[in-house]
Design a protein around this motif. Structure first.
Motif, short mmCIF file in Angstrom:
data_model
loop_
_atom_site.label_atom_id
_atom_site.label_comp_id
_atom_site.label_asym_id
_atom_site.label_seq_id
_atom_site.Cartn_x
_atom_site.Cartn_y
_atom_site.Cartn_z
N TRP A 1 0.83 -1.21 0.00
CA TRP A 1 0.00 0.00 0.00
C TRP A 1 0.87 1.26 0.00
O TRP A 1 0.51 2.27 -0.62
CB TRP A 1 -0.92 -0.02 1.21
CG TRP A 1 -1.86 1.13 1.29
CD1 TRP A 1 -1.65 2.31 1.94
CD2 TRP A 1 -3.16 1.23 0.70
NE1 TRP A 1 -2.75 3.14 1.80
CE2 TRP A 1 -3.69 2.50 1.03
CE3 TRP A 1 -3.93 0.37 -0.08
CZ2 TRP A 1 -4.95 2.92 0.62
CZ3 TRP A 1 -5.18 0.79 -0.49
CH2 TRP A 1 -5.68 2.05 -0.15
N ASN A 2 2.00 1.23 0.68
CA ASN A 2 2.85 2.41 0.82
C ASN A 2 3.88 2.57 -0.29
O ASN A 2 4.72 3.47 -0.21
CB ASN A 2 3.58 2.37 2.18
CG ASN A 2 2.66 2.58 3.34
OD1 ASN A 2 1.61 3.22 3.21
ND2 ASN A 2 3.01 2.01 4.49
N VAL B 1 -0.67 6.92 -2.79
CA VAL B 1 0.54 7.61 -2.30
C VAL B 1 1.04 8.59 -3.34
O VAL B 1 1.46 9.72 -2.99
CB VAL B 1 1.63 6.58 -1.93
CG1 VAL B 1 2.89 7.28 -1.44
CG2 VAL B 1 1.11 5.62 -0.86
N TYR C 1 5.78 3.80 -3.39
CA TYR C 1 5.74 5.08 -4.12
C TYR C 1 6.67 5.09 -5.33
O TYR C 1 6.26 5.42 -6.44
CB TYR C 1 6.10 6.23 -3.18
CG TYR C 1 6.30 7.55 -3.90
CD1 TYR C 1 5.22 8.22 -4.46
CD2 TYR C 1 7.57 8.10 -4.04
CE1 TYR C 1 5.39 9.40 -5.14
CE2 TYR C 1 7.75 9.30 -4.71
CZ TYR C 1 6.66 9.95 -5.26
OH TYR C 1 6.84 11.12 -5.94
#
Length: 281
Positions: A212-213, A231, A215
């Motif tokens: 999910w995080n 993000v 980038y």
């Protein structure tokens, strides 16, 4: 006899409450800011909630921030959700199979294969990002979920953790399954995976948040705004050009971005904690 020390109990609780306050205060500021108009946040953040929450959240979910490209947050959250679930499930499946093969199958250079997998811990995606991008581009996987997920689904850490757990499974259990006529696949699905349930849950939570995080990798392999992740969207909302960032919409997006990871942690909390602290299988 346990000595009762009220002052020590008070001090420990005060430290815990203070730590919770330090962690929650930025979240409170973000939540308050997401309920006001943009002009209310130019000088300072108001101390209490405003009346613009519905408009802010419906705006970012439906049309996004115009100054940041106008991608709806709903689409970006869907992209992040697909990416996070794909990475977590892919890492767990591949790690389960590789650890099972290393522990229960006797083949030449078995330990060499394990150490080669383990050595990849020193090669994170940032180190090998140029050749990985070249391969993804040659396979025409840019701007696709496959390009977002497949290069990140190999996990040496999960393979190592599953291997260490499989080594704790008693040999008597393996012999009993063999006597009952269970083959490698049946033993894997009927014995190994049920015993690994808490470990799988703990790893799923960690790997979901990892996906999910992400980038840097989505930033490289996606050029179509419809494939932006949440993000990436927050970063573009903060770094707008030739205008002032609309912090109310940015904070609303940040609050929405928190919800899926929090939901996963809350929903799987019991299995997650059990998988981290359980020592007797």
């Amino acid at each position: 006899m346990v000595e009762n020390r009220p002052w020590l109990t008070f001090l420990s609780h005060a430290v815990l409450i203070g730590g919770i306050g330090i962690v929650c205060f930025p979240l409170y500021i973000a939540l308050v800011a997401s309920t006001h108009e943009a002009n209310d946040l130019i000088a300072r953040v108001p101390g209490w909630f405003g009346s613009n929450a519905y408009e802010n959240y419906t705006t970012v979910l439906g049309q996004g921030m115009v100054s940041a490209g106008g991608s709806p947050v709903g689409i970006m959250m869907l992209n992040s959700l697909v990416m996070a679930i794909g990475i977590a499930v892919g890492k767990i499946i591949i790690s389960l199979m590789s650890a099972y093969a290393i522990v229960y199958f006797r083949f030449p250079f078995r330990m060499l294969c394990f150490w080669l997998i383990f050595i990849t811990l020193m090669l994170p995606v940032e180190v090998r990002i140029i050749p990985t991008f070249a391969v993804v581009a040659q396979l025409n996987m840019l701007n696709s979920y496959a390009g977002l997920i497949l290069p990140l689904i190999a996990s040496a850490t999960a393979t190592f953790l599953f291997r260490q757990f499989f080594l704790t499974i008693p040999d008597e259990l393996t012999e009993a399954a063999r006597i009952d006529g269970a083959g490698p696949l049946r033993f894997f699905f009927d014995v190994v995976i049920p015993l690994s349930r808490t470990n799988i849950a703990a790893l799923f939570v960690i790997l979901f948040i990892y996906g999910w995080n992400q980038y840097l990798w989505p930033l490289l392999v996606t050029t179509d705004e419809s494939m932006n992740t949440i993000v990436m969207g927050i970063q573009r909302m903060v770094n707008v050009a030739d205008t002032v960032a609309e912090w109310n919409l940015t904070m609303a997006t940040a609050i929405l971005a928190l919800l899926p990871p929090v939901a996963v942690v809350v929903f799987m909390q019991r299995l997650f904690v059990k998988g981290l602290v359980e020592v007797e299988k």
